[in-house]
Design a protein around this motif. Structure first.
Motif, PDB file in Angstrom:
ATOM      1  N   GLN A  39       5.962   7.353  29.415  1.00 49.25           N
ATOM      2  CA  GLN A  39       5.683   6.383  28.363  1.00 49.25           C
ATOM      3  C   GLN A  39       6.958   5.691  27.894  1.00 49.25           C
ATOM      4  O   GLN A  39       6.944   4.469  27.672  1.00 49.25           O
ATOM      5  CB  GLN A  39       4.996   7.059  27.195  1.00 49.25           C
ATOM      6  N   VAL A  40       8.021   6.451  27.707  1.00 47.39           N
ATOM      7  CA  VAL A  40       9.303   5.900  27.302  1.00 47.39           C
ATOM      8  C   VAL A  40      10.359   6.381  28.283  1.00 47.39           C
ATOM      9  O   VAL A  40      10.494   7.581  28.511  1.00 47.39           O
ATOM     10  CB  VAL A  40       9.686   6.305  25.869  1.00 47.39           C
ATOM     11  N   GLN A  41      11.092   5.450  28.835  1.00 49.25           N
ATOM     12  CA  GLN A  41      12.184   5.752  29.740  1.00 49.25           C
ATOM     13  C   GLN A  41      13.476   5.210  29.150  1.00 49.25           C
ATOM     14  O   GLN A  41      13.506   4.087  28.646  1.00 49.25           O
ATOM     15  CB  GLN A  41      11.936   5.149  31.119  1.00 49.25           C
ATOM     16  N   LEU A  42      14.523   6.007  29.220  1.00 50.30           N
ATOM     17  CA  LEU A  42      15.796   5.649  28.620  1.00 50.30           C
ATOM     18  C   LEU A  42      16.883   5.656  29.682  1.00 50.30           C
ATOM     19  O   LEU A  42      16.994   6.611  30.455  1.00 50.30           O
ATOM     20  CB  LEU A  42      16.157   6.634  27.507  1.00 50.30           C
ATOM     21  N   VAL A  43      17.679   4.610  29.695  1.00 48.43           N
ATOM     22  CA  VAL A  43      18.775   4.480  30.640  1.00 48.43           C
ATOM     23  C   VAL A  43      20.044   4.177  29.861  1.00 48.43           C
ATOM     24  O   VAL A  43      20.135   3.143  29.194  1.00 48.43           O
ATOM     25  CB  VAL A  43      18.515   3.382  31.680  1.00 48.43           C
TER      26      VAL A  43
ATOM     27  N   ALA B  51      19.018   1.518  27.108  1.00 54.82           N
ATOM     28  CA  ALA B  51      17.900   0.620  27.329  1.00 54.82           C
ATOM     29  C   ALA B  51      16.618   1.422  27.463  1.00 54.82           C
ATOM     30  O   ALA B  51      16.552   2.372  28.243  1.00 54.82           O
ATOM     31  CB  ALA B  51      18.136  -0.220  28.582  1.00 54.82           C
ATOM     32  N   ALA B  52      15.622   1.032  26.708  1.00 56.31           N
ATOM     33  CA  ALA B  52      14.362   1.748  26.682  1.00 56.31           C
ATOM     34  C   ALA B  52      13.230   0.873  27.179  1.00 56.31           C
ATOM     35  O   ALA B  52      13.249  -0.350  27.019  1.00 56.31           O
ATOM     36  CB  ALA B  52      14.046   2.234  25.270  1.00 56.31           C
ATOM     37  N   SER B  53      12.256   1.510  27.772  1.00 54.87           N
ATOM     38  CA  SER B  53      11.044   0.829  28.185  1.00 54.87           C
ATOM     39  C   SER B  53       9.860   1.457  27.468  1.00 54.87           C
ATOM     40  O   SER B  53       9.849   2.665  27.198  1.00 54.87           O
ATOM     41  CB  SER B  53      10.853   0.903  29.697  1.00 54.87           C
ATOM     42  N   GLY B  54       8.886   0.628  27.155  1.00 54.92           N
ATOM     43  CA  GLY B  54       7.714   1.111  26.457  1.00 54.92           C
ATOM     44  C   GLY B  54       7.267   0.138  25.395  1.00 54.92           C
ATOM     45  O   GLY B  54       8.104  -0.437  24.684  1.00 54.92           O
TER      46      GLY B  54
ATOM     47  N   VAL C  12      29.386  14.625  26.692  1.00 56.19           N
ATOM     48  CA  VAL C  12      28.330  13.827  27.294  1.00 56.19           C
ATOM     49  C   VAL C  12      27.432  13.345  26.169  1.00 56.19           C
ATOM     50  O   VAL C  12      26.956  14.144  25.363  1.00 56.19           O
ATOM     51  CB  VAL C  12      27.514  14.630  28.325  1.00 56.19           C
ATOM     52  N   TYR C  13      27.209  12.056  26.114  1.00 58.92           N
ATOM     53  CA  TYR C  13      26.395  11.467  25.064  1.00 58.92           C
ATOM     54  C   TYR C  13      25.015  11.126  25.598  1.00 58.92           C
ATOM     55  O   TYR C  13      24.874  10.525  26.663  1.00 58.92           O
ATOM     56  CB  TYR C  13      27.068  10.210  24.516  1.00 58.92           C
TER      57      TYR C  13
ATOM     58  N   GLN D  48      19.774  10.093  30.569  1.00 61.94           N
ATOM     59  CA  GLN D  48      20.453  10.962  31.530  1.00 61.94           C
ATOM     60  C   GLN D  48      21.810  11.443  31.050  1.00 61.94           C
ATOM     61  O   GLN D  48      22.372  12.376  31.621  1.00 61.94           O
ATOM     62  CB  GLN D  48      20.611  10.226  32.868  1.00 61.94           C
ATOM     63  N   GLY D  49      22.335  10.821  30.023  1.00 61.53           N
ATOM     64  CA  GLY D  49      23.642  11.177  29.506  1.00 61.53           C
ATOM     65  C   GLY D  49      24.742  10.341  30.127  1.00 61.53           C
ATOM     66  O   GLY D  49      24.681   9.978  31.299  1.00 61.53           O
TER      67      GLY D  49
END
Length: 123
Positions: free
Chosen positions: A1-5, A23-26, A93-94, A115-116
């Motif tokens: 549902q939500v992907q983060l890059v 960057a997020a999708s959703g 790592v953030y 993913q960090g």
């Protein structure tokens, strides 16, 4: 549902600035609180900052308050962490994360994680 890059990490000198992006999708991106966490070697993942459903609601860990600024651009589905006056102790790592819980300082409150990206600050 939500992907983060995530992006924007790197190696910098103490006192330098760095801007992290997530960057997020959703379709419901604007409905999520977006948090930044960091994890140094041998340590637990810890809260850094959050921006809630309303962009006016933000919070920061004491260790970064006054140096870091979180923001979000809902039109671009992106959250940012502007990091100024970086210190060696900021090395970690953030991770960015998305969640709906009010317990935003806790890892378990977030449903989605990036993913960090590595941030290394040398002296």
């Amino acid at each position: 549902q939500v992907q983060l890059v995530e992006s924007g990490g790197g190696l910098v000198q103490a006192g330098a600035s760095l801007r992290l992006s997530c960057a997020a999708s959703g379709r419901t991106f604007s409905s999520y609180a977006m948090g930044w966490f960091r994890q140094a070697p041998g340590k637990e993942r810890e809260f850094v900052s959050v921006i809630k459903w309303s962009g006016s609601n933000t919070d920061y860990a004491d260790s970064v308050k006054g140096r870091f600024t979180i923001s979000r651009d809902n039109a671009k589905n992106t959250v940012y962490l502007q990091m100024n006056s970086l210190k060696p102790e900021d090395t970690a790592v953030y991770y960015c994360a998305a969640g709906r819980s009010s317990w935003y300082r806790r890892v378990y409150a977030y449903d989605y994680w990036g993913q960090g990206t590595q941030v290394t600050v040398s002296s």
